[in-house]
Design a protein around this motif. Structure first.
Motif, PDB file in Angstrom:
ATOM      1  N   ASN A  45      30.826 -18.703  12.764  1.00  0.00           N
ATOM      2  CA  ASN A  45      30.077 -18.737  14.022  1.00  0.00           C
ATOM      3  C   ASN A  45      28.587 -18.910  13.757  1.00  0.00           C
ATOM      4  OD1 ASN A  45      32.163 -18.382  15.830  1.00  0.00           O
ATOM      5  ND2 ASN A  45      32.156 -16.170  15.542  1.00  0.00           N
ATOM      6  N   SER A  46      27.915 -19.665  14.618  1.00  0.00           N
ATOM      7  CA  SER A  46      26.488 -19.909  14.366  1.00  0.00           C
ATOM      8  C   SER A  46      25.672 -18.629  14.487  1.00  0.00           C
ATOM      9  CB  SER A  46      25.963 -20.992  15.303  1.00  0.00           C
ATOM     10  OG  SER A  46      25.869 -20.505  16.619  1.00  0.00           O
ATOM     11  N   GLY A  47      26.146 -17.685  15.287  1.00  0.00           N
ATOM     12  CA  GLY A  47      25.451 -16.403  15.406  1.00  0.00           C
ATOM     13  C   GLY A  47      25.449 -15.655  14.074  1.00  0.00           C
ATOM     14  N   ASP A  48      26.590 -15.700  13.377  1.00  0.00           N
ATOM     15  CA  ASP A  48      26.689 -15.037  12.063  1.00  0.00           C
ATOM     16  C   ASP A  48      25.839 -15.756  11.032  1.00  0.00           C
ATOM     17  OD1 ASP A  48      28.442 -13.253  13.156  1.00  0.00           O
ATOM     18  OD2 ASP A  48      30.231 -14.366  12.556  1.00  0.00           O
ATOM     19  N   ALA A  96      23.110 -17.386  11.642  1.00  0.00           N
ATOM     20  CA  ALA A  96      21.719 -17.017  11.931  1.00  0.00           C
ATOM     21  C   ALA A  96      21.397 -15.646  11.347  1.00  0.00           C
ATOM     22  CB  ALA A  96      21.485 -17.013  13.443  1.00  0.00           C
ATOM     23  N   ARG A  97      22.302 -14.695  11.547  1.00  0.00           N
ATOM     24  CA  ARG A  97      22.060 -13.333  11.065  1.00  0.00           C
ATOM     25  C   ARG A  97      21.926 -13.313   9.540  1.00  0.00           C
ATOM     26  NH1 ARG A  97      26.994 -10.229  11.916  1.00  0.00           N
ATOM     27  NH2 ARG A  97      27.463 -11.356  10.020  1.00  0.00           N
ATOM     28  N   ARG A 117      21.215 -15.807   7.484  1.00  0.00           N
ATOM     29  CA  ARG A 117      20.019 -16.519   7.018  1.00  0.00           C
ATOM     30  C   ARG A 117      18.775 -15.658   7.203  1.00  0.00           C
ATOM     31  NH1 ARG A 117      19.288 -21.205  10.392  1.00  0.00           N
ATOM     32  NH2 ARG A 117      17.491 -21.627   9.085  1.00  0.00           N
ATOM     33  N   LEU A 118      18.723 -14.999   8.365  1.00  0.00           N
ATOM     34  CA  LEU A 118      17.568 -14.135   8.643  1.00  0.00           C
ATOM     35  C   LEU A 118      17.449 -13.012   7.633  1.00  0.00           C
ATOM     36  CD1 LEU A 118      17.178 -13.319  12.414  1.00  0.00           C
ATOM     37  CD2 LEU A 118      15.368 -13.710  10.769  1.00  0.00           C
ATOM     38  N   LYS A 119      18.591 -12.376   7.343  1.00  0.00           N
ATOM     39  CA  LYS A 119      18.570 -11.258   6.394  1.00  0.00           C
ATOM     40  C   LYS A 119      17.994 -11.727   5.067  1.00  0.00           C
ATOM     41  CE  LYS A 119      22.121  -8.197   8.162  1.00  0.00           C
ATOM     42  NZ  LYS A 119      23.504  -7.725   8.038  1.00  0.00           N
ATOM     43  N   VAL A 136      16.007 -14.398   4.467  1.00  0.00           N
ATOM     44  CA  VAL A 136      14.600 -14.811   4.516  1.00  0.00           C
ATOM     45  C   VAL A 136      13.681 -13.593   4.656  1.00  0.00           C
ATOM     46  CG1 VAL A 136      14.315 -15.267   7.000  1.00  0.00           C
ATOM     47  CG2 VAL A 136      13.090 -16.643   5.364  1.00  0.00           C
ATOM     48  N   LEU A 137      14.169 -12.561   5.347  1.00  0.00           N
ATOM     49  CA  LEU A 137      13.338 -11.368   5.530  1.00  0.00           C
ATOM     50  C   LEU A 137      13.186 -10.580   4.234  1.00  0.00           C
ATOM     51  CD1 LEU A 137      14.242 -10.031   9.065  1.00  0.00           C
ATOM     52  CD2 LEU A 137      12.281 -11.354   8.332  1.00  0.00           C
TER      53      LEU A 137
END
Lengths: 92, 261
Positions: free
Chosen positions: A11-14, A16-17, A19-21, A23-24
């Motif tokens: 899922n694109s939501g997963d 995104a999550r 990738r964010l984790k 990059v942060l």
């Protein structure tokens, strides 16, 4: 990518999550993803000498942890390394 | 005791000004004395969102430079006499004001008002430093998108570095239909990533666009976003309010309300 992932798109939501984790981690630690990737590969190489590990499932990140002295929060390198099996004869 | 709250986000366009207008109006509906300060010098907007753009005589920079008294620059809201706006200057830039001057101004306003809300500009430069200088607490607005969350994370780090202890999160423009089919991060995901306390979830609602068009904040109305903002105001005032069930139809998915108590 595992066999199952190949057929079942994430899922694109997963996406995104996750990738964010990633990059942060580097944003917070001021440490680039390339360096994290190098650390990860080095860990895999070292540990693989002694045991069989699941390199796909290996997860390393820089997190915050309470300091054992009194400086409040300090960064910590956290690694989760799933072991598949032990080499019976080490150092072959 | 009065509180100075900065509403910030890092990224532009996530709904800081809309949030400031609605939270300010909502707190006024709770009979609090509220003043809204638009700190975005050069890009004034809170006045149009509040529908008060025709009443501006003096602005923030006039007050700071001593061209007028604070009272002369404050614009009384159309509906709520206990709500006031201090508009920003449109023809100046951020360097017209310093953090020390902002702190002095907010401290003076504490004597008169219960809540002083600062609408922060996007970015992390001087405008941001000015806006947070006098703040006791911060409300960080984000949307469930990678760019907004990444910027929010950076902002949270800067707020912590500036010793602002109470930092709370609003997840704005959530689309439950997209969350349900897995194409938008969930509120839980966002909270886990940013690890600060949630103070409200505002659904994506076209009524917000309509209310902004008309210059009348939505808070207090029956629209989903209006109710979400009402609840945020009550939480800011210290009340314990359960989170809205954004899936108004089905009972099966009434998880959101239960998850964040």
């Amino acid at each position: 990518m595992s066999f199952v992932d190949f057929f079942r798109r994430k899922n694109s939501g997963d996406v995104a999550r996750d990738r964010l984790k990633l990059v942060l981690v580097s944003d917070r630690a001021n440490c680039s993803p390339e360096i994290m990737e190098k650390i990860k590969n080095d860990i895999i190489n070292v540990i693989s000498k002694y045991m069989e590990i699941d390199s796909e499932g290996l997860d390393i990140q820089i997190t915050q942890t309470e300091s054992e002295t009194d400086n409040g929060k300090v960064p910590a390198l956290y690694a989760n390394i799933p072991i598949k099996g032990m080499h019976l004869t080490s150092g072959k | 005791m009065s509180e100075v709250i900065v509403i910030t986000s890092g990224k532009g366009g996530v709904g800081k000004t809309t949030t400031t207008a609605n939270v300010g109006t909502g707190l006024a509906q709770l009979n609090k004395k509220v003043v809204l300060i638009d700190t975005d010098i050069g890009l004034r907007n809170l006045d149009v969102v509040m529908g008060l753009e025709n009443r501006i005589v003096y602005n923030l920079v006039d007050v700071i430079e001593g061209n007028c008294r604070i009272k002369q620059a404050l614009i009384k809201d159309k509906k709520y006499p206990n709500l006031a706006l201090l508009p920003s200057a449109q023809t100046r830039d951020k360097s017209a004001v310093s953090p020390e001057q902002m702190k002095k101004l907010t401290d003076e306003l504490r004597e008169e008002f219960d809540y002083i809300l600062l609408d922060c500009p996007a970015g992390i430069e001087q405008g941001f430093q000015n806006a947070i200088a006098g703040a006791d607490r911060a409300v960080v607005v984000t949307t469930p998108e990678v760019s907004a969350i990444r910027d929010a994370d950076r902002i949270i780090g800067l707020l912590e570095a500036n010793e602002i202890k109470k930092i709370q999160l609003i997840v704005n423009r959530l689309r439950m239909d997209m969350v349900k089919r897995g194409d938008m991060m969930t509120v839980e995901d966002v909270c886990e990533i940013l690890s600060i306390n949630l103070i409200g979830v505002v659904p994506d609602d076209e009524q917000i666009v309509i209310s902004t068009n008309q210059g009348e904040p939505l808070v207090g109305s029956d629209a989903m976003a209006g109710r979400a903002f009402s609840n945020i105001c009550k939480r800011i005032a210290g009340e314990d309010v359960p989170f809205l069930d954004l899936q108004k139809k089905s009972g099966v998915f009434a998880r959101l309300a239960g998850l964040f108590k």
